[in-house]
Design a protein around this motif. Sequence first.
Motif, PDB file in Angstrom:
ATOM      1  N   ALA A 239       8.832  -5.826  -1.187  1.00  0.00           N
ATOM      2  CA  ALA A 239       7.978  -4.995  -2.057  1.00  0.00           C
ATOM      3  C   ALA A 239       7.644  -3.703  -1.319  1.00  0.00           C
ATOM      4  CB  ALA A 239       6.694  -5.733  -2.408  1.00  0.00           C
ATOM      5  N   THR A 240       7.693  -2.604  -2.056  1.00  0.00           N
ATOM      6  CA  THR A 240       7.511  -1.286  -1.437  1.00  0.00           C
ATOM      7  C   THR A 240       6.473  -0.504  -2.235  1.00  0.00           C
ATOM      8  OG1 THR A 240       9.845  -1.389  -0.908  1.00  0.00           O
ATOM      9  CG2 THR A 240       8.796   0.749  -0.649  1.00  0.00           C
ATOM     10  N   ALA A 241       5.562   0.123  -1.531  1.00  0.00           N
ATOM     11  CA  ALA A 241       4.536   0.899  -2.234  1.00  0.00           C
ATOM     12  C   ALA A 241       4.298   2.218  -1.529  1.00  0.00           C
ATOM     13  CB  ALA A 241       3.224   0.116  -2.291  1.00  0.00           C
ATOM     14  N   LEU A 242       3.907   3.198  -2.323  1.00  0.00           N
ATOM     15  CA  LEU A 242       3.444   4.457  -1.748  1.00  0.00           C
ATOM     16  C   LEU A 242       1.989   4.612  -2.172  1.00  0.00           C
ATOM     17  CD1 LEU A 242       4.818   7.411  -0.577  1.00  0.00           C
ATOM     18  CD2 LEU A 242       3.531   8.010  -2.609  1.00  0.00           C
ATOM     19  N   VAL A 243       1.106   4.770  -1.198  1.00  0.00           N
ATOM     20  CA  VAL A 243      -0.307   4.900  -1.549  1.00  0.00           C
ATOM     21  C   VAL A 243      -0.872   6.164  -0.945  1.00  0.00           C
ATOM     22  CG1 VAL A 243      -0.622   2.391  -1.702  1.00  0.00           C
ATOM     23  CG2 VAL A 243      -1.142   3.562   0.442  1.00  0.00           C
ATOM     24  N   ARG A 339      12.387   1.628  -5.631  1.00  0.00           N
ATOM     25  CA  ARG A 339      12.205   1.447  -4.187  1.00  0.00           C
ATOM     26  C   ARG A 339      13.071   2.468  -3.435  1.00  0.00           C
ATOM     27  NH1 ARG A 339      15.436  -1.530  -0.534  1.00  0.00           N
ATOM     28  NH2 ARG A 339      14.302  -1.648   1.433  1.00  0.00           N
ATOM     29  N   GLU A 340      14.329   2.562  -3.885  1.00  0.00           N
ATOM     30  CA  GLU A 340      15.236   3.519  -3.228  1.00  0.00           C
ATOM     31  C   GLU A 340      14.720   4.946  -3.346  1.00  0.00           C
ATOM     32  OE1 GLU A 340      19.136   2.808  -4.804  1.00  0.00           O
ATOM     33  OE2 GLU A 340      19.328   0.935  -3.666  1.00  0.00           O
ATOM     34  N   ALA A 341      14.133   5.273  -4.493  1.00  0.00           N
ATOM     35  CA  ALA A 341      13.638   6.645  -4.677  1.00  0.00           C
ATOM     36  C   ALA A 341      12.520   6.941  -3.675  1.00  0.00           C
ATOM     37  CB  ALA A 341      13.148   6.834  -6.115  1.00  0.00           C
ATOM     38  N   LEU A 342      11.658   5.960  -3.435  1.00  0.00           N
ATOM     39  CA  LEU A 342      10.581   6.185  -2.458  1.00  0.00           C
ATOM     40  C   LEU A 342      11.154   6.395  -1.061  1.00  0.00           C
ATOM     41  CD1 LEU A 342       7.862   3.589  -3.590  1.00  0.00           C
ATOM     42  CD2 LEU A 342       7.848   6.075  -3.905  1.00  0.00           C
TER      43      LEU A 342
END
Length: 488
Positions: A239-243, A339-342
Amino acid sequence: MVKMETVKQGTAAAQDPGPLLEALGSIVGPASLLTDPVSLEPYLTEWRGRYRGQATALVMPGTTAEAAAVVKACAQAGVAMVPQGGNSGLVGGAIPHAEPGRPEIIVSTGRLKRIRELDAANYTLTAEAGCVLADLQTAAAEANRLFPLSLGAEGSCQIGGNISSNAGGINVLRYGTTRDLVLGLEVVLPDGRLFDGLRGLRKDNTGYDLKQLFIGAEGTLGLVTAATCKLYPRPGSVATALVAVRDPSAAIELYSATRDALGEGLAAFELLNRLSVQLVLEHIPGARDPLDQSYDWYVLLELAPAGDSAQADLEAFLGGRMEAGAVLDGTLAQSESQREALWRMRHAISEAEKHAGAGIKHDVAVPVSRVDEFIRTASAAALQEVPGALVVAFGHLGDGNIHFNLNQPADLEREAFLDRWDAVAARVHGIAHELGGSFSAEHGVGRMKRDQLKEFRGGVEYELMRSLKQTLDPSGLMNPGKLFPPAD
Ligand code: FAD
Ligand code: ZN
């Protein structure tokens, strides 16, 4: 004494490189020996265009035996060698740097491309130095294993170059640097002898751990020809997040909270300031602002546990942090493409910086607990040196490694700006050092930071490095002028 002889022989070879080139051609075949300026051109310039050199030839051995014969022939002719992998290094290490009368031959690992063995039960992979990192990741995945080394240049950098620069990248937090991933090495020494330490053992207490000398040596102690690397189980879910966070200090708090809550499943924890994101949006086609509104600081984090609960765990955790006000906003990737875009955005920062004018770059490490203090103090110092410069700060917060870069202000000419490089670097490196840090966290020393090596690693540490170099390469033929200044 030996050095003088070498220079003399080198001069002879400079006057007539013919016999050596003939010998090299007969070892590797004519197609693997480049001598004409047009074919040599791509190998003479560094990715950022900061370094450019000259070389008599580029030779590409196709086997370890050929590599050993090439090195031996150069050593006997007294001609210096520059090992080159994917040429994605950022400190001028793989670029030849011939002094007048001292020719250099580039030894490229581009043909050493075989994966010799993948031992799934032993969780190891043995590959030749010229294997491209992304290909090793794929080979591991096909065997249901993970090769965790991952960095922006993975489509072109080679495992030999990764080992020689002890590359870091985005998964160091969980799996360590390249050094932690290498179990065995095969290296051609500067005189052409072969060090065969290609063992796939996790336990081996048999005297000095010699392979460690060559990891991070930036090609100054020998030519790495193959390595046995550790593999890991593939994570059960990712799981990938941008905060968005208030500032680096909030990011450090979030880092501790994440590790405490989610444990070893935390695989990456990257910090980005707004300007880094802004540059990607301006210069990389197709890039999109990840959040509806802009914030000063962001964290890109990834959870990759053994089980299948990554998404739910990260969502619940970040939801709690948002309620507590520790996280201002955020997005959790809902698909592999999101996810790849982040990650594309994160990896594109270096490329975007290239398009945004000149940059003064630093790659420092400090204890994670001091990252905030570093960024604040270094920003103030850098802006004193170059008023109006743009601070692009991003990097691997979980490793305390910040790429602290300054971009050219609109009202300052490129050359005038770059003239400030040494003054800015002296302040920034000094601040990192004061905070218990390092002036080079992952890109190495190469040609670019050799004065700093002497300054910050002086005394006994520097003397030991010099004597190791002298022991393994007494004639100074392996990547001269890298790590140490030529006259040192
Ligand atoms: P090269 O650039 O060819 O060589 C690097 C050094 O190793 C030189 O000193 C060379 O002489 C020596 N060398 C190469 N091959 C051998 C060999 N077989 N034997 C002995 N010496 C050898 N680095 C990081 O650590 N982390 C990152 O996150 C990261 N991100 C990057 C992102 C981008 C977009 C770019 C362009 C670079 C990045 N780098 C990063 C820097 C670079 O990619 C790494 O240092 C990489 O490990 C270099 O591998 P290479 O094969 O390109 O080596
Ligand atoms: Zn990095």
